[in-house]
Design a protein around this motif. Structure first.
Motif, mmCIF file in Angstrom:
data_model
loop_
_atom_site.group_PDB
_atom_site.id
_atom_site.type_symbol
_atom_site.label_atom_id
_atom_site.label_comp_id
_atom_site.label_asym_id
_atom_site.label_seq_id
_atom_site.Cartn_x
_atom_site.Cartn_y
_atom_site.Cartn_z
ATOM 1 N N LYS A 107 0.855 -1.179 -0.141
ATOM 2 C CA LYS A 107 0.007 -0.034 0.044
ATOM 3 C C LYS A 107 0.822 1.262 -0.037
ATOM 4 N N LEU A 108 2.092 1.103 0.119
ATOM 5 C CA LEU A 108 3.089 2.244 0.257
ATOM 6 C C LEU A 108 3.483 2.653 -1.295
ATOM 7 N N LYS A 109 3.089 3.895 -1.703
ATOM 8 C CA LYS A 109 3.592 4.381 -2.858
ATOM 9 C C LYS A 109 5.060 5.260 -2.729
ATOM 10 N N VAL A 110 5.990 4.785 -3.541
ATOM 11 C CA VAL A 110 7.227 5.388 -3.572
ATOM 12 C C VAL A 110 7.512 6.034 -4.615
ATOM 13 N N ASP A 111 8.222 7.331 -4.459
ATOM 14 C CA ASP A 111 8.881 8.229 -5.476
ATOM 15 C C ASP A 111 10.198 8.477 -4.902
ATOM 16 N N ILE A 112 11.033 8.141 -5.912
ATOM 17 C CA ILE A 112 12.611 8.345 -5.564
ATOM 18 C C ILE A 112 13.000 9.484 -6.840
ATOM 19 N N TYR A 113 13.844 10.486 -6.315
ATOM 20 C CA TYR A 113 14.092 11.510 -6.888
ATOM 21 C C TYR A 113 15.758 11.677 -6.498
ATOM 22 N N ILE A 114 16.431 12.475 -7.702
ATOM 23 C CA ILE A 114 17.835 13.045 -7.377
ATOM 24 C C ILE A 114 17.335 14.273 -6.859
ATOM 25 N N LYS A 115 18.290 14.894 -6.026
ATOM 26 C CA LYS A 115 18.073 16.085 -5.524
ATOM 27 C C LYS A 115 18.393 17.188 -6.589
ATOM 28 N N LYS A 116 17.694 18.134 -6.573
ATOM 29 C CA LYS A 116 17.639 19.081 -7.776
ATOM 30 C C LYS A 116 19.169 19.621 -7.678
ATOM 31 N N GLY A 117 19.692 19.972 -8.869
ATOM 32 C CA GLY A 117 21.093 20.671 -9.165
ATOM 33 C C GLY A 117 21.917 19.805 -8.606
ATOM 34 N N THR A 118 21.835 18.259 -8.425
ATOM 35 C CA THR A 118 22.907 17.469 -8.279
ATOM 36 C C THR A 118 23.536 16.566 -9.233
ATOM 37 N N HIS A 119 22.882 16.347 -10.224
ATOM 38 C CA HIS A 119 23.003 15.625 -11.410
ATOM 39 C C HIS A 119 22.719 16.142 -12.671
ATOM 40 N N ASP A 120 23.509 15.926 -13.564
ATOM 41 C CA ASP A 120 23.332 16.579 -15.059
ATOM 42 C C ASP A 120 22.402 16.006 -15.594
ATOM 43 N N THR A 121 21.605 14.972 -15.678
ATOM 44 C CA THR A 121 20.754 14.258 -16.168
ATOM 45 C C THR A 121 19.472 14.017 -15.200
ATOM 46 N N ALA A 122 19.191 14.636 -14.403
ATOM 47 C CA ALA A 122 18.438 14.379 -13.414
ATOM 48 C C ALA A 122 16.891 14.223 -13.527
ATOM 49 N N ASP A 123 16.398 14.928 -14.548
ATOM 50 C CA ASP A 123 15.279 14.978 -14.826
ATOM 51 C C ASP A 123 14.651 13.542 -15.692
ATOM 52 N N GLU A 124 15.901 13.314 -16.657
ATOM 53 C CA GLU A 124 15.606 11.986 -17.234
ATOM 54 C C GLU A 124 15.567 10.833 -16.377
ATOM 55 N N ILE A 125 16.540 10.860 -15.494
ATOM 56 C CA ILE A 125 16.524 9.708 -14.376
ATOM 57 C C ILE A 125 15.509 9.699 -13.555
ATOM 58 N N ASN A 126 14.940 10.587 -13.217
ATOM 59 C CA ASN A 126 13.959 10.596 -12.160
ATOM 60 C C ASN A 126 12.559 10.124 -13.145
ATOM 61 N N LYS A 127 12.327 10.518 -14.204
ATOM 62 C CA LYS A 127 11.274 10.020 -14.933
ATOM 63 C C LYS A 127 11.648 8.357 -15.073
ATOM 64 N N GLN A 128 12.746 7.713 -15.385
ATOM 65 C CA GLN A 128 13.164 6.401 -15.679
ATOM 66 C C GLN A 128 12.846 5.782 -14.259
ATOM 67 N N ILE A 129 13.106 6.151 -13.040
ATOM 68 C CA ILE A 129 13.175 5.283 -11.819
ATOM 69 C C ILE A 129 11.719 5.509 -11.126
ATOM 70 N N ASN A 130 10.736 6.260 -11.686
ATOM 71 C CA ASN A 130 9.517 6.418 -11.043
ATOM 72 C C ASN A 130 8.457 5.863 -12.171
ATOM 73 N N ASP A 131 8.838 5.389 -13.300
ATOM 74 C CA ASP A 131 7.963 4.796 -14.255
ATOM 75 C C ASP A 131 7.722 3.566 -14.331
ATOM 76 N N LYS A 132 6.575 2.841 -13.871
ATOM 77 C CA LYS A 132 6.462 1.630 -13.640
ATOM 78 C C LYS A 132 6.953 0.480 -14.820
ATOM 79 N N GLU A 133 6.334 1.176 -16.300
ATOM 80 C CA GLU A 133 6.964 0.097 -17.557
ATOM 81 C C GLU A 133 8.470 0.258 -17.600
ATOM 82 N N ARG A 134 9.296 1.438 -17.463
ATOM 83 C CA ARG A 134 10.641 1.488 -17.773
ATOM 84 C C ARG A 134 11.266 0.465 -16.660
ATOM 85 N N ILE A 135 10.747 0.708 -15.241
ATOM 86 C CA ILE A 135 11.319 -0.113 -14.315
ATOM 87 C C ILE A 135 11.101 -1.577 -14.684
#
Length: 141
Positions: free
Chosen positions: A91-119
């Protein structure tokens, strides 16, 4: 934030937050022998748990890769997600994110690690499964 109840005043949420931190802090970094906690990739302040209006629990995890161009940041995110899926209630929903400003491609990786199909697609790769398992298992020993 109006749809969320904060952790501060709910002992159940505080306990869950501490449990999540304990589970992911011991995961081994994919490239180094140290844990995510030892490398300051994950910190207690990066784990927040709240209850949504519908009663669902949401864990928001923010991590900081060791370098801004870390090639294994997505693996770190997948490893944390795998560990939590093994150990916590569904029942726990988990959102995992790279802290803003700490990685060059954070937005792309954040989408990847929070998308069920990609996972799901990523975790079908036997080499990736093995690496994730090794990072989790070495943190458990």
């Amino acid at each position: 934030m109006g749809d969320k109840q904060q952790t501060d005043d709910d002992p159940e949420l505080i306990t869950l937050q501490e449990t999540i931190y304990d589970l992911i802090s011991r995961i081994r970094d994919p490239e180094k022998p140290e844990s995510l906690e030892d490398l300051n990739v994950i910190s207690e302040s990066g784990v927040k748990v709240c209850r949504l209006r519908d009663g669902q629990l949401l864990a928001h995890i923010e991590f900081v890769p060791t370098v801004p161009h870390c090639s294994l940041a997505s693996i770190i995110g997948l490893t944390m997600r795998s560990k939590l899926e093994q150990c916590l209630p569904e029942k726990l929903k988990v959102d995992i994110y790279i802290k803003k400003g700490t990685h060059d491609t954070a937005d792309e990786i954040n989408k990847q690690i929070n998308d069920k199909e990609r996972i799901s697609a990523a975790m079908e790769n036997p080499n990736l499964q093995k690496l994730v398992k090794e990072c989790i298992d070495s943190g458990d020993s």
